[in-house]
Write a protein that holds these residues in place. Structure first.
Motif, PDB file in Angstrom:
ATOM      1  N   PHE B 123       0.978  -0.978   0.077  1.00 25.09           N
ATOM      2  CA  PHE B 123       0.088  -0.272  -0.300  1.00 25.09           C
ATOM      3  C   PHE B 123       0.765   1.307  -0.299  1.00 25.09           C
ATOM      4  O   PHE B 123       0.660   2.008  -0.596  1.00 25.09           O
ATOM      5  CB  PHE B 123      -0.742  -0.232   1.043  1.00 25.09           C
ATOM      6  N   ALA B 124       2.038   1.188   0.607  1.00 24.41           N
ATOM      7  CA  ALA B 124       3.227   2.347   0.874  1.00 24.41           C
ATOM      8  C   ALA B 124       3.920   2.247  -0.264  1.00 24.41           C
ATOM      9  O   ALA B 124       4.431   3.192  -0.335  1.00 24.41           O
ATOM     10  CB  ALA B 124       3.494   1.908   2.410  1.00 24.41           C
ATOM     11  N   SER B 125       4.269   0.901  -1.359  1.00 29.88           N
ATOM     12  CA  SER B 125       5.552   1.103  -1.774  1.00 29.88           C
ATOM     13  C   SER B 125       4.728   1.492  -3.393  1.00 29.88           C
ATOM     14  O   SER B 125       5.793   1.782  -4.315  1.00 29.88           O
ATOM     15  CB  SER B 125       6.320  -0.209  -1.648  1.00 29.88           C
ATOM     16  N   LEU B 126       3.904   1.350  -3.820  1.00 28.94           N
ATOM     17  CA  LEU B 126       3.390   1.893  -4.643  1.00 28.94           C
ATOM     18  C   LEU B 126       2.340   3.254  -5.217  1.00 28.94           C
ATOM     19  O   LEU B 126       1.916   3.263  -4.164  1.00 28.94           O
ATOM     20  CB  LEU B 126       2.740   0.922  -5.334  1.00 28.94           C
ATOM     21  N   ASN B 127       3.210   4.152  -6.358  1.00 28.99           N
ATOM     22  CA  ASN B 127       2.399   5.851  -6.163  1.00 28.99           C
ATOM     23  C   ASN B 127       1.106   5.478  -6.493  1.00 28.99           C
ATOM     24  O   ASN B 127       0.680   5.010  -7.631  1.00 28.99           O
ATOM     25  CB  ASN B 127       3.660   6.393  -7.295  1.00 28.99           C
ATOM     26  N   LYS B 129      -1.177   8.076  -7.170  1.00 33.00           N
ATOM     27  CA  LYS B 129      -1.596   8.653  -8.707  1.00 33.00           C
ATOM     28  C   LYS B 129      -0.837   7.855  -9.850  1.00 33.00           C
ATOM     29  O   LYS B 129      -0.922   8.912 -10.639  1.00 33.00           O
ATOM     30  CB  LYS B 129      -0.562  10.229  -8.155  1.00 33.00           C
ATOM     31  N   MET B 130      -0.189   6.872  -9.687  1.00 30.66           N
ATOM     32  CA  MET B 130       0.334   6.267 -11.334  1.00 30.66           C
ATOM     33  C   MET B 130      -0.161   4.939 -11.856  1.00 30.66           C
ATOM     34  O   MET B 130      -0.121   4.231 -10.436  1.00 30.66           O
ATOM     35  CB  MET B 130       1.566   5.524 -11.222  1.00 30.66           C
ATOM     36  N   SER B 131      -1.278   4.462 -12.703  1.00 34.10           N
ATOM     37  CA  SER B 131      -1.279   3.887 -12.842  1.00 34.10           C
ATOM     38  C   SER B 131      -0.333   2.205 -13.048  1.00 34.10           C
ATOM     39  O   SER B 131       0.894   2.851 -13.323  1.00 34.10           O
ATOM     40  CB  SER B 131      -2.390   3.735 -14.466  1.00 34.10           C
TER      41      SER B 131
END
Lengths: 323, 345
Positions: B123-127, B129-131
């Motif tokens: 949940f924290a390691s993927l931005n 706002k990016m697809s």
């Protein structure tokens, strides 16, 4: 199990009414009872409804959630008919609860001593002095060698395991008959987990409490519980003694859980994962709630949800395989 | 006995084949990572947290080294130092026969594509706002000269490899469950065809049934791409399942390191023994005898003298307070740092 149960839950339904007109059936018709001195475990994955079941017993369900049906009897008194004030008395005195993350459950701006004394003065009407002595005694009981010092310390000064000990001291301070432990050791390291669970076991025997142990860890269930409920999709899918659960597993979901667990004892090349994910509580599949993930699924399973039936003494299963 | 010997020999030779002649891919030599503690009005350094204190280990090509330890043992810090996400205070990191511990950031970039990391919390390691497409294509954009259609194709291939659908490319991380997000993280890590992946507690936030899916996926990917893993976790059963060799860390040091079978069947270090005995078992018939450790992990800012474990060890004697035990070779790749084994086995 001829003893009169301490706690009896019948047909409990707790629903959450979401903004978009969806209804999340977090707990959907759960029955169980706990005998005096018994440890009952509820095991399930996230979203299975195990925590909401325990919060429903404490009546700590907030909007948009509501207990819509069922009865919860503690020594023949229905808790669901109690007023807020009466429940406050019962919480702490008769039923106490410890949570997974003691840092959020303890108040960071009061010392440990303050928080235990507060509980004792509120429920037991002790004087300050008596409450203080009693609090030190409790801290010693849960294994703090320097209890007097801990009284003046704040939660952030303690390690995770010590905070959980302090929580246990607070929970047992009024000698409750039922202790609800919601993932009490999940945030802790294994060596500390063993200390905390053994402490709970010891306190249970000393105070003759019953424990409702909520956990996702089948190893913890095997070592510390007497009886176990397996929950899936807001319902109980299997209920039996701990020995039966691990030796004569019946429900395909329980089997799947056990197969997905890597073990220290046996070596497998591949883990038997359950396909798919837990469905959200507002859109369970029609029919059996496990049907879309079940390896033994039959036509019947898509039609209607099976009932929880006794297939042997002390062994209930919700599955058409055992109809 | 002879048969057993033969069996183990066979097993080892199989391992050798898998590991392509056991070439060492990653080596850490005498790594130290001290974090300064600042205090006083002038923010002087008043002490150091010794997160990693003189650790050496090596990982062979195609191998999975499990790294276990409790919180605060320094296992994640060690992982980050090996990738040079943190600068080591002392020590050397050798990757693919090249010393990378003093490379400049620009030069390090060439190595970065060969080493990736998958974090615990998807949940924290993927931005957010990016697809998913942007997330997976980002490393390609930075590191390769692939054209847009090539990147798209690679992304679709990767999604299918990790068990997601090509149509997921246009979705955003919040539309996925924890297990699926971890699959996205893995796809992103694989984008540059790395040789080496550090998995820092990749399954500990997941439910058991999902954890099993992700562990199976990681094993499949390892076979397919001949990946080398450093698998950091606190769950001893998970580490046993996935690893070839296992290192046990305690307070910034390695207590014991051995191939998985001897480590779990015949642990030597008192800490490893206690750790293994504390794992709750689902075997209701055969209960393990528990070894109880008293107290908590000491502070890494002020570790005990001599052996770090001596304050909780039932076998602690005089020498343990005076001398730090070195890793001793007990044969067959089994090393232990404990004064009980000073004379060898």
């Amino acid at each position: 199990m001829t003893q009169k149960p301490l706690l009896e839950v019948e047909g409990l339904k707790t629903y959450f009414y979401l903004d978009n007109d969806l209804v999340a059936k977090a707990v959907d018709g759960v029955d169980f009872s706990i005998a005096p001195g018994e440890t009952l475990a509820i095991v399930g994955e996230s979203g299975s409804g195990k925590s909401i079941t325990s919060l429903s017993i404490m009546q700590l369900i907030n909007k948009p959630g509501r207990i819509i049906e069922g009865t919860i009897h503690l020594h023949n008194e229905n808790l669901l008919t109690k007023s807020g004030k009466q429940m406050t008395k019962i919480r702490g005195n008769d039923i106490a609860m410890i949570f997974q993350e003691p840092m959020t459950a303890l108040n960071p701006v009061y010392t440990i001593g303050n928080q235990i004394i507060e509980t004792l003065r509120k429920h037991k009407k002790y004087t300050k002095q008596v409450a203080r002595e009693k609090a030190i005694e409790l801290l010693k009981l849960v294994g703090f060698p320097r209890a007097e010092q801990i009284m003046n310390e704040y939660p952030h000064q303690l390690s995770g395991g010590m905070r959980q000990r302090a929580m246990i001291a607070m929970a047992i301070s009024c000698e409750p008959k039922l202790l609800i432990a919601d993932e009490p050791s999940t945030a802790l390291d294994v060596t500390i987990q063993a200390q905390i669970l053994d402490l709970l076991q010891e306190m249970k025997e000393r105070l003759d409490m019953s424990i409702l142990l909520i956990t996702h860890d089948l190893g913890v269930v095997a070592e510390y519980a007497d009886r176990v409920l397996v929950m899936y999709g807001g319902q109980v899918v299997e209920e039996t003694s701990v020995e039966n659960l691990f030796e004569h597993t019946k429900h395909p979901y329980t089997n799947g859980l056990l197969d997905s667990l890597p073990s220290l004892e046996k070596e497998v090349k591949r883990l038997g994962a359950i396909r798919g994910t837990v469905p959200p509580a507002h859109s369970f599949p029609k029919g059996c709630r496990f049907s879309d993930r079940c390896p033994h699924v039959m036509d019947q399973c898509y039609g209607s949800n099976p009932d929880l039936l006794s297939i042997e003494p002390n062994h209930k299963v919700r599955c058409y395989l055992y109809d | 006995m002879a048969l057993e010997q033969q069996l183990t020999n066979n097993e080892t030779s199989q391992l050798h084949n898998q590991n392509q002649g056991n070439e060492i891919l990653v080596e850490a030599k005498n790594i130290k990572k001290y974090f300064p503690i600042k205090g006083g009005i002038l923010k002087h350094t008043v002490g150091h947290v010794k997160a990693v204190d003189d650790v050496s280990l090596s990982i062979k090509q195609g191998e999975t080294l499990g790294l276990v330890g409790e919180s605060g043992s320094g296992k994640s810090t060690l992982g980050r130092v090996i990738l040079r996400l943190l600068e080591p205070t002392e020590g050397e990191i050798i990757f693919d026969k090249e010393d990378i511990s003093h490379l400049s950031n620009r030069k390090l970039r060439n190595y970065r594509k060969n080493m990736q990391i998958v974090f615990q919390d998807p949940f924290a390691s993927l931005n957010s706002k990016m697809s998913v497409g942007e997330l997976i294509e980002e490393p390609l954009l930075v590191q390769s000269s692939a054209t847009k259609p090539e990147r798209k194709q690679k992304c679709i291939d990767l999604l299918e490899k990790v068990g997601l659908r090509a149509s997921d490319r246009t979705k955003y991380p919040h539309e996925f469950s924890g297990g699926q997000r971890q699959r996205i993280s893995i796809a992103r890590a694989l984008a540059l065809n790395p040789k080496f992946i550090i998995c820092d507690e990749p399954v500990s936030a997941l439910d058991v049934s999902i954890q099993a899916q992700v562990l199976n996926l990681m094993a499949d990917l390892q076979d397919e791409f001949n990946l080398t893993y450093l698998f950091i976790a606190h769950d001893l059963s998970v580490v046993k399942h996935i690893s070839d060799r296992v290192a046990v860390m305690y307070l910034g040091r390695i207590a014991e390191i051995a191939p998985k079978k001897p480590l779990y069947d015949n642990p030597l270090h008192p800490y490893t023994k206690a750790l293994l005995s504390s794992v709750p078992s689902t075997d209701v018939k055969h209960r393990r005898e528990k070894i109880h450790l008293t107290g908590d992990l000491p502070s890494p800012a002020d570790p005990p003298s001599g052996c770090a474990f001596r304050t909780r060890c039932i076998h602690a004697h005089e020498k343990c307070a005076l001398e730090r035990p070195e890793l001793t070779d007990m044969g067959d790749g089994h090393y232990v740092a404990c004064h009980l084994y000073d004379q060898g086995r």
